[in-house]
Scaffold this motif. Structure first.
Motif, PDB file in Angstrom:
ATOM      1  N   SER A  29      -1.947  45.174  10.345  1.00 47.56           N
ATOM      2  CA  SER A  29      -1.923  43.709  10.365  1.00 47.56           C
ATOM      3  C   SER A  29      -2.878  43.124   9.331  1.00 47.56           C
ATOM      4  CB  SER A  29      -2.292  43.192  11.752  1.00 47.56           C
ATOM      5  OG  SER A  29      -1.369  43.660  12.692  1.00 47.56           O
ATOM      6  N   LEU A  30      -4.081  43.653   9.243  1.00 45.34           N
ATOM      7  CA  LEU A  30      -5.044  43.151   8.258  1.00 45.34           C
ATOM      8  C   LEU A  30      -4.558  43.425   6.838  1.00 45.34           C
ATOM      9  CD1 LEU A  30      -7.759  41.770   7.772  1.00 45.34           C
ATOM     10  CD2 LEU A  30      -8.820  44.038   7.795  1.00 45.34           C
ATOM     11  N   LEU A  31      -4.034  44.613   6.608  1.00 41.62           N
ATOM     12  CA  LEU A  31      -3.507  44.941   5.280  1.00 41.62           C
ATOM     13  C   LEU A  31      -2.363  44.007   4.909  1.00 41.62           C
ATOM     14  CD1 LEU A  31      -3.561  46.865   2.847  1.00 41.62           C
ATOM     15  CD2 LEU A  31      -1.932  48.290   4.083  1.00 41.62           C
ATOM     16  N   GLY A  32      -1.455  43.760   5.843  1.00 43.38           N
ATOM     17  CA  GLY A  32      -0.334  42.856   5.577  1.00 43.38           C
ATOM     18  C   GLY A  32      -0.793  41.433   5.334  1.00 43.38           C
ATOM     19  N   ALA A  33      -1.753  40.963   6.109  1.00 47.88           N
ATOM     20  CA  ALA A  33      -2.246  39.593   5.931  1.00 47.88           C
ATOM     21  C   ALA A  33      -2.957  39.426   4.591  1.00 47.88           C
ATOM     22  CB  ALA A  33      -3.192  39.234   7.079  1.00 47.88           C
ATOM     23  N   VAL A  34      -3.777  40.394   4.227  1.00 41.61           N
ATOM     24  CA  VAL A  34      -4.484  40.318   2.938  1.00 41.61           C
ATOM     25  C   VAL A  34      -3.491  40.380   1.783  1.00 41.61           C
ATOM     26  CG1 VAL A  34      -6.094  41.551   1.427  1.00 41.61           C
ATOM     27  CG2 VAL A  34      -6.679  41.173   3.817  1.00 41.61           C
ATOM     28  N   ALA A  35      -2.526  41.283   1.870  1.00 38.91           N
ATOM     29  CA  ALA A  35      -1.518  41.383   0.808  1.00 38.91           C
ATOM     30  C   ALA A  35      -0.714  40.090   0.690  1.00 38.91           C
ATOM     31  CB  ALA A  35      -0.587  42.566   1.084  1.00 38.91           C
ATOM     32  N   LEU A  36      -0.364  39.501   1.817  1.00 35.64           N
ATOM     33  CA  LEU A  36       0.402  38.253   1.799  1.00 35.64           C
ATOM     34  C   LEU A  36      -0.414  37.112   1.189  1.00 35.64           C
ATOM     35  CD1 LEU A  36       3.138  37.113   2.563  1.00 35.64           C
ATOM     36  CD2 LEU A  36       2.173  36.466   4.761  1.00 35.64           C
ATOM     37  N   VAL A  37      -1.684  37.023   1.511  1.00 34.43           N
ATOM     38  CA  VAL A  37      -2.540  35.975   0.945  1.00 34.43           C
ATOM     39  C   VAL A  37      -2.674  36.159  -0.568  1.00 34.43           C
ATOM     40  CG1 VAL A  37      -4.926  35.135   0.847  1.00 34.43           C
ATOM     41  CG2 VAL A  37      -3.805  35.468   3.049  1.00 34.43           C
ATOM     42  N   ILE A  38      -2.869  37.390  -1.000  1.00 31.49           N
ATOM     43  CA  ILE A  38      -3.000  37.655  -2.443  1.00 31.49           C
ATOM     44  C   ILE A  38      -1.699  37.328  -3.164  1.00 31.49           C
ATOM     45  CG2 ILE A  38      -3.264  39.496  -4.152  1.00 31.49           C
ATOM     46  CD1 ILE A  38      -5.311  40.774  -2.220  1.00 31.49           C
ATOM     47  N   LEU A  39      -0.579  37.761  -2.615  1.00 31.84           N
ATOM     48  CA  LEU A  39       0.714  37.477  -3.254  1.00 31.84           C
ATOM     49  C   LEU A  39       1.017  35.984  -3.239  1.00 31.84           C
ATOM     50  CD1 LEU A  39       2.890  40.420  -1.933  1.00 31.84           C
ATOM     51  CD2 LEU A  39       2.111  40.051  -4.268  1.00 31.84           C
ATOM     52  N   HIS A  40       0.708  35.321  -2.144  1.00 32.17           N
ATOM     53  CA  HIS A  40       0.982  33.891  -2.051  1.00 32.17           C
ATOM     54  C   HIS A  40       0.110  33.099  -3.022  1.00 32.17           C
ATOM     55  CE1 HIS A  40       2.399  30.197  -0.306  1.00 32.17           C
ATOM     56  NE2 HIS A  40       1.151  29.800  -0.108  1.00 32.17           N
ATOM     57  N   SER A  41      -1.150  33.479  -3.143  1.00 33.89           N
ATOM     58  CA  SER A  41      -2.037  32.755  -4.058  1.00 33.89           C
ATOM     59  C   SER A  41      -1.662  32.981  -5.509  1.00 33.89           C
ATOM     60  CB  SER A  41      -3.496  33.144  -3.812  1.00 33.89           C
ATOM     61  OG  SER A  41      -3.686  34.503  -4.136  1.00 33.89           O
ATOM     62  N   ALA A 143      -1.759  57.815  -3.187  1.00 36.40           N
ATOM     63  CA  ALA A 143      -2.790  58.611  -2.507  1.00 36.40           C
ATOM     64  C   ALA A 143      -4.179  58.011  -2.748  1.00 36.40           C
ATOM     65  CB  ALA A 143      -2.739  60.056  -2.977  1.00 36.40           C
ATOM     66  N   ILE A 144      -4.453  57.626  -3.975  1.00 37.19           N
ATOM     67  CA  ILE A 144      -5.777  57.073  -4.288  1.00 37.19           C
ATOM     68  C   ILE A 144      -5.951  55.695  -3.641  1.00 37.19           C
ATOM     69  CG2 ILE A 144      -7.234  56.202  -6.162  1.00 37.19           C
ATOM     70  CD1 ILE A 144      -6.053  58.516  -7.867  1.00 37.19           C
ATOM     71  N   ALA A 145      -4.957  54.833  -3.787  1.00 42.78           N
ATOM     72  CA  ALA A 145      -5.050  53.496  -3.183  1.00 42.78           C
ATOM     73  C   ALA A 145      -5.135  53.600  -1.661  1.00 42.78           C
ATOM     74  CB  ALA A 145      -3.850  52.641  -3.594  1.00 42.78           C
ATOM     75  N   GLY A 146      -4.306  54.448  -1.068  1.00 39.02           N
ATOM     76  CA  GLY A 146      -4.350  54.638   0.377  1.00 39.02           C
ATOM     77  C   GLY A 146      -5.680  55.232   0.819  1.00 39.02           C
ATOM     78  N   GLY A 147      -6.217  56.150   0.027  1.00 38.45           N
ATOM     79  CA  GLY A 147      -7.504  56.744   0.358  1.00 38.45           C
ATOM     80  C   GLY A 147      -8.625  55.721   0.332  1.00 38.45           C
ATOM     81  N   LEU A 148      -8.621  54.868  -0.678  1.00 36.16           N
ATOM     82  CA  LEU A 148      -9.660  53.834  -0.749  1.00 36.16           C
ATOM     83  C   LEU A 148      -9.533  52.844   0.408  1.00 36.16           C
ATOM     84  CD1 LEU A 148      -9.773  53.211  -4.607  1.00 36.16           C
ATOM     85  CD2 LEU A 148     -11.425  54.452  -3.198  1.00 36.16           C
ATOM     86  N   LEU A 149      -8.299  52.465   0.720  1.00 32.32           N
ATOM     87  CA  LEU A 149      -8.097  51.576   1.864  1.00 32.32           C
ATOM     88  C   LEU A 149      -8.495  52.263   3.165  1.00 32.32           C
ATOM     89  CD1 LEU A 149      -4.711  49.887   0.961  1.00 32.32           C
ATOM     90  CD2 LEU A 149      -6.893  48.734   1.282  1.00 32.32           C
ATOM     91  N   GLY A 150      -8.141  53.543   3.302  1.00 33.33           N
ATOM     92  CA  GLY A 150      -8.493  54.287   4.498  1.00 33.33           C
ATOM     93  C   GLY A 150      -9.997  54.430   4.660  1.00 33.33           C
ATOM     94  N   ALA A 151     -10.699  54.688   3.556  1.00 37.80           N
ATOM     95  CA  ALA A 151     -12.160  54.788   3.622  1.00 37.80           C
ATOM     96  C   ALA A 151     -12.766  53.446   4.016  1.00 37.80           C
ATOM     97  CB  ALA A 151     -12.712  55.254   2.283  1.00 37.80           C
ATOM     98  N   THR A 152     -12.210  52.372   3.490  1.00 37.76           N
ATOM     99  CA  THR A 152     -12.700  51.037   3.854  1.00 37.76           C
ATOM    100  C   THR A 152     -12.480  50.768   5.338  1.00 37.76           C
ATOM    101  OG1 THR A 152     -12.220  50.258   1.626  1.00 37.76           O
ATOM    102  CG2 THR A 152     -12.492  48.579   3.335  1.00 37.76           C
ATOM    103  N   PHE A 153     -11.284  51.075   5.821  1.00 37.07           N
ATOM    104  CA  PHE A 153     -11.007  50.881   7.247  1.00 37.07           C
ATOM    105  C   PHE A 153     -11.851  51.823   8.108  1.00 37.07           C
ATOM    106  CE2 PHE A 153      -6.760  48.973   6.081  1.00 37.07           C
ATOM    107  CZ  PHE A 153      -7.083  47.714   6.546  1.00 37.07           C
ATOM    108  N   GLY A 154     -12.076  53.059   7.657  1.00 40.08           N
ATOM    109  CA  GLY A 154     -12.916  53.990   8.407  1.00 40.08           C
ATOM    110  C   GLY A 154     -14.339  53.473   8.523  1.00 40.08           C
ATOM    111  N   LEU A 155     -14.863  52.952   7.420  1.00 39.56           N
ATOM    112  CA  LEU A 155     -16.209  52.379   7.445  1.00 39.56           C
ATOM    113  C   LEU A 155     -16.261  51.167   8.365  1.00 39.56           C
ATOM    114  CD1 LEU A 155     -19.097  52.237   6.331  1.00 39.56           C
ATOM    115  CD2 LEU A 155     -18.196  50.830   4.467  1.00 39.56           C
ATOM    116  N   LEU A 156     -15.281  50.300   8.252  1.00 38.74           N
ATOM    117  CA  LEU A 156     -15.222  49.109   9.102  1.00 38.74           C
ATOM    118  C   LEU A 156     -15.114  49.492  10.577  1.00 38.74           C
ATOM    119  CD1 LEU A 156     -15.041  46.001   9.161  1.00 38.74           C
ATOM    120  CD2 LEU A 156     -12.570  46.245   8.976  1.00 38.74           C
TER     121      LEU A 156
END
Length: 169
Positions: A29-41, A143-156
């Protein structure tokens, strides 16, 4: 003590089902909301979604959620949220979050490719060699983009879990 160990996983016990469900849903949900805000802006959301109907969008969301649920369960099995670790589990959350995110990115790329391009261009896309080259080179990027997002979510997740257990205790 039992409440503090609710998210802790041992070798004999799988991760908590509600925790896995909540984290996977939060991540998607957070990934979708952030992507939607970036695309919309940027003004490109209309062009990007013009060929995507509701059913395809729902299938895309469910596929991402399913893959994320599976990888979240896998990550929690190997790196449970444990505030009793010296670093609060942050190091393990970063590493296993990166691995889980990379697996999610690699797993979701073919699904997104098939649903998005099949909806936009029909079956002709599979006869195009460029589409297979896109998939071939897209896998390391996913893989790299997913890994960075996964690390961010893991930290959060580790930080929020640590704060929540400190608040409850």
């Amino acid at each position: 003590m039992a409440e503090a160990d609710a998210g802790t996983v041992t070798a004999e016990r799988p991760p908590d089902t509600l925790l896995t469900f909540a984290l996977a849903t939060f991540h998607v949900s957070l990934l979708g909301a952030v992507a939607l805000v970036i695309l919309h802006s940027s003004g490109s959301v209309g062009r990007l979604l013009v060929g995507l109907d509701t059913a395809a969008g729902l299938l895309l969301f469910l596929a991402l959620w399913g893959i994320t649920w599976w990888t979240t369960r896998w990550v929690l099995t190997h790196a449970p949220l444990a505030p009793d670790d010296p670093d609060g589990g942050v190091g393990r959350a970063l590493l296993w979050g990166f691995l889980g995110g990379a697996v999610t990115g690699i797993g979701f790329l073919p699904v997104a490719f098939v649903l998005f391009f099949l909806t936009a261009f029909g079956l002709a896309v599979f006869a195009n060699l460029a589409s297979f080259i896109f998939l071939l080179f897209g896998i390391p990027v996913a893989a790299i983009a997913g890994g960075l997002l996964g690390a961010t979510f893991g930290l959060l997740d580790a930080l929020v879990y640590r704060a929540a257990t400190a608040f409850v205790a």
